[in-house]
Design a protein around this motif. Structure first.
Motif, PDB file in Angstrom:
ATOM      1  N   ALA A 206      15.766   3.136 -15.527  1.00 25.37           N
ATOM      2  CA  ALA A 206      15.157   4.455 -15.747  1.00 25.37           C
ATOM      3  C   ALA A 206      13.640   4.303 -15.799  1.00 25.37           C
ATOM      4  O   ALA A 206      13.126   3.376 -16.432  1.00 25.37           O
ATOM      5  N   VAL A 207      12.940   5.196 -15.135  1.00 25.14           N
ATOM      6  CA  VAL A 207      11.472   5.148 -15.105  1.00 25.14           C
ATOM      7  C   VAL A 207      10.952   6.397 -15.816  1.00 25.14           C
ATOM      8  O   VAL A 207      11.208   7.524 -15.372  1.00 25.14           O
ATOM      9  N   VAL A 208      10.254   6.184 -16.929  1.00 31.31           N
ATOM     10  CA  VAL A 208       9.752   7.303 -17.731  1.00 31.31           C
ATOM     11  C   VAL A 208       8.245   7.381 -17.528  1.00 31.31           C
ATOM     12  O   VAL A 208       7.520   6.431 -17.841  1.00 31.31           O
ATOM     13  N   ALA A 209       7.775   8.490 -16.988  1.00 38.87           N
ATOM     14  CA  ALA A 209       6.335   8.652 -16.751  1.00 38.87           C
ATOM     15  C   ALA A 209       5.727   9.402 -17.923  1.00 38.87           C
ATOM     16  O   ALA A 209       6.083  10.557 -18.176  1.00 38.87           O
ATOM     17  N   GLY A 210       4.812   8.741 -18.629  1.00 42.51           N
ATOM     18  CA  GLY A 210       4.166   9.354 -19.791  1.00 42.51           C
ATOM     19  C   GLY A 210       4.777   8.787 -21.062  1.00 42.51           C
ATOM     20  O   GLY A 210       5.998   8.779 -21.215  1.00 42.51           O
ATOM     21  N   TYR A 211       3.914   8.306 -21.963  1.00 39.16           N
ATOM     22  CA  TYR A 211       4.403   7.742 -23.223  1.00 39.16           C
ATOM     23  C   TYR A 211       3.746   8.452 -24.409  1.00 39.16           C
ATOM     24  O   TYR A 211       3.288   7.855 -25.368  1.00 39.16           O
ATOM     25  N   GLY A 212       3.659   9.787 -24.279  1.00 39.70           N
ATOM     26  CA  GLY A 212       3.292  10.614 -25.440  1.00 39.70           C
ATOM     27  C   GLY A 212       4.554  10.765 -26.283  1.00 39.70           C
ATOM     28  O   GLY A 212       5.522  10.014 -26.137  1.00 39.70           O
ATOM     29  N   PRO A 236      -4.394   3.126 -21.522  1.00 37.27           N
ATOM     30  CA  PRO A 236      -4.128   1.723 -21.839  1.00 37.27           C
ATOM     31  C   PRO A 236      -3.523   1.517 -23.225  1.00 37.27           C
ATOM     32  O   PRO A 236      -2.738   0.599 -23.436  1.00 37.27           O
ATOM     33  N   TYR A 237      -3.899   2.372 -24.193  1.00 34.95           N
ATOM     34  CA  TYR A 237      -3.371   2.190 -25.550  1.00 34.95           C
ATOM     35  C   TYR A 237      -1.879   2.511 -25.579  1.00 34.95           C
ATOM     36  O   TYR A 237      -1.074   1.819 -26.186  1.00 34.95           O
ATOM     37  N   ARG A 238      -1.537   3.614 -24.902  1.00 35.77           N
ATOM     38  CA  ARG A 238      -0.118   3.984 -24.865  1.00 35.77           C
ATOM     39  C   ARG A 238       0.680   2.959 -24.068  1.00 35.77           C
ATOM     40  O   ARG A 238       1.830   2.662 -24.403  1.00 35.77           O
ATOM     41  N   ALA A 239       0.066   2.446 -23.002  1.00 33.78           N
ATOM     42  CA  ALA A 239       0.755   1.435 -22.201  1.00 33.78           C
ATOM     43  C   ALA A 239       1.055   0.212 -23.064  1.00 33.78           C
ATOM     44  O   ALA A 239       2.148  -0.357 -23.031  1.00 33.78           O
ATOM     45  N   LEU A 240       0.070  -0.156 -23.894  1.00 32.29           N
ATOM     46  CA  LEU A 240       0.252  -1.317 -24.763  1.00 32.29           C
ATOM     47  C   LEU A 240       1.333  -1.042 -25.806  1.00 32.29           C
ATOM     48  O   LEU A 240       2.162  -1.908 -26.116  1.00 32.29           O
ATOM     49  N   GLU A 241       1.320   0.180 -26.325  1.00 28.56           N
ATOM     50  CA  GLU A 241       2.352   0.547 -27.306  1.00 28.56           C
ATOM     51  C   GLU A 241       3.741   0.422 -26.680  1.00 28.56           C
ATOM     52  O   GLU A 241       4.664  -0.141 -27.276  1.00 28.56           O
ATOM     53  N   ALA A 242       3.865   0.941 -25.445  1.00 31.28           N
ATOM     54  CA  ALA A 242       5.172   0.868 -24.753  1.00 31.28           C
ATOM     55  C   ALA A 242       5.568  -0.590 -24.541  1.00 31.28           C
ATOM     56  O   ALA A 242       6.729  -0.969 -24.719  1.00 31.28           O
ATOM     57  N   VAL A 249       6.387  -2.212 -18.486  1.00 32.47           N
ATOM     58  CA  VAL A 249       5.330  -1.249 -18.148  1.00 32.47           C
ATOM     59  C   VAL A 249       4.884  -1.566 -16.729  1.00 32.47           C
ATOM     60  O   VAL A 249       4.625  -2.724 -16.394  1.00 32.47           O
ATOM     61  N   ASN A 250       4.811  -0.531 -15.908  1.00 30.48           N
ATOM     62  CA  ASN A 250       4.522  -0.782 -14.498  1.00 30.48           C
ATOM     63  C   ASN A 250       3.867   0.448 -13.872  1.00 30.48           C
ATOM     64  O   ASN A 250       3.860   1.525 -14.473  1.00 30.48           O
ATOM     65  N   GLY A 251       3.321   0.292 -12.672  1.00 31.65           N
ATOM     66  CA  GLY A 251       2.767   1.440 -11.955  1.00 31.65           C
ATOM     67  C   GLY A 251       3.882   2.220 -11.268  1.00 31.65           C
ATOM     68  O   GLY A 251       4.967   1.679 -11.031  1.00 31.65           O
TER      69      GLY A 251
END
Ligand code: ADE
Length: 414
Positions: A206-212, A236-242, A249-251
């Motif tokens: 599953a690919v989830v776009a957005g980590y709000g 970048p902060y949310r990416a790190l949190e994920a 975490v990927n493009g």
């Protein structure tokens, strides 16, 4: 054998209303707090919210407190016809059906304005913006906004000095944003996927776009059901949190090559576009749970498909040139509402408890308020959460006097 009786549309809607009503403990208890006083007597309320059963109970509760309530849906695909039919028995006016054309959607919003609302309850700010643009704000004493996108739009209006009435950002209350987007959208998105596809989540990529808040909730619920989750982020902060939360975490370019299931939750535009569709695997499923239907580029899907057909309720199949098939749920609109019933009852009980209290607050305090965006007052926020805990039998300790004194001594030093 138990025989299920054939129900009319209205009876079916009433059954849905009764089911949620008996479980919306906070809203019911707030109604009982105020039922004698009727603080909304003589007030017209215009509502543009996703018209499912919990929304109907909010509308009916406001009417019980004296208001004359007119309701439409805040998305052309999210009104439930049986609920709308049943609600006509409980409030003054209902103008909504599933599958409105853009013109019908606007017309229904205009009908709400024709009922001369004093208070607007909005989800996404469409009704308020229509009132402001059409210069039909006379008599409006305030609005309450349900969602992140709507609050952003109201804040933009405030910055440009275009706001014509006070707005309470219900979305930003602690009793809302900490739970609603995360647990509500988390569960209801999975609900939409299951109802429309009947597929196994376990083992899927599953690919989830957005980590709000929404993305966090969706990712956690999908993982809970056994999906392998990739998070796509720009922050970048949310990416790190994920990443620290344990997700890949990927493009989007990379993830589009291996995902089985793509869910957009960014609030932004064109998150999944043609260049991604071209890389996707045969059979990939796409859905959006952000407020507007702009995150998955559905137009590019249409334009690049050799054939399009609906293969199940809320599932549209696009056969791409070359033969690969991609599936879009609920036309790229909020799949948690269009293909399911929206957030679970308990979450909406909290949120709509805040909405009900905010309407009463506006009725009582609007004369002292300016044309700006307000927080939900802290006492209302805390009352709603405490009431939920109390009514659901969840005990919370209080600080002892000694602990209060100790805490205060540290605050004084720092
Ligand atoms: N039910 C009613 N309004 C809703 C919303 N904004 N999100 C999810 N479920 C809902």
């Amino acid at each position: 054998m138990h025989k299920v009786k054939d129900l009319t549309l209205k009876e079916q809607g009433e059954q849905k209303l009764k089911w949620v009503e008996s479980r919306m403990k906070v809203v019911n208890s707030f109604v009982m707090d105020h039922i004698k006083e009727k603080p909304l007597d003589g007030i017209n309320i215009g509502m543009s919210l996703h018209l499912e059963a919990k929304t109907a109970i909010l509308a009916a509760s406001l009417e019980r407190l004296g208001a004359s309530v007119s309701v439409t849906s805040s998305n052309p695909l999210t009104a439930q016809d049986d609920v709308a039919a049943a609600l006509t028995e409980r409030v003054s006016h209902v103008y909504a059906w599933r599958g409105e054309t853009p013109k019908e959607y606007d017309d229904n919003h205009r009908l709400i304005l024709n009922d001369r609302p004093n208070i607007i309850i909005d989800d996404g700010a469409d009704l308020s913006i229509m009132a402001i643009e059409a210069k039909r704000t006379k008599g409006i004493i305030g609005a309450a906004e349900e969602t992140t996108t709507g609050v952003k739009r109201f804040k933009a209006l405030e910055r440009e000095h275009l706001l014509k009435f006070p707005v309470i950002a219900v979305n930003d209350a602690k009793g809302k944003y900490l739970y609603d987007s995360r647990f509500g959208t988390g569960q209801s998105s999975v609900d939409g996927i299951l109802r429309s596809t009947n597929m196994m989540i376990g083992g899927k990529r599953a690919v989830v776009a957005g980590y709000g808040w929404v993305g966090r909730g969706v990712a956690s619920r999908l993982r809970g059901m056994g999906a392998n989750v990739t998070v796509v982020e720009v922050d970048p902060y949310r990416a790190l949190e994920a990443y620290f939360d344990g997700y890949t975490v990927n493009g989007m370019n990379e993830a589009s090559q291996y995902g089985d299931l793509f869910i957009t939750c960014t609030g932004n535009v064109r998150v999944i576009t043609l260049k991604h569709f071209e890389k996707m695997k045969d059979g990939a499923i796409l859905l959006n749970v952000g407020h507007f239907d702009v995150e998955v580029d559905a137009r590019a899907l249409r334009q690049n498909a050799s054939s399009i057909k609906d293969v199940r309720p809320n599932v549209r199949e696009f056969t791409m040139k070359g033969g690969k098939k991609l599936y879009l749920l609920a036309e790229g609109r909020l799949a948690n509402l269009a293909a399911a019933d929206g957030h679970p009852i308990e979450v909406m009980d909290l949120t709509f408890g805040l909405q009900l209290q905010s309407a009463i607050y506006l009725a009582k305090n609007h004369q002292k308020m300016k044309d700006i965006v307000y927080k939900v007052p802290d006492d209302i926020d805390e009352l709603t959460v405490r009431r939920f805990l109390e009514l659901n039998g969840i005990r919370v300790d209080r600080l002892t006097d000694e602990q209060k004194k100790y805490q205060k001594s540290w605050q004084e030093i720092s």
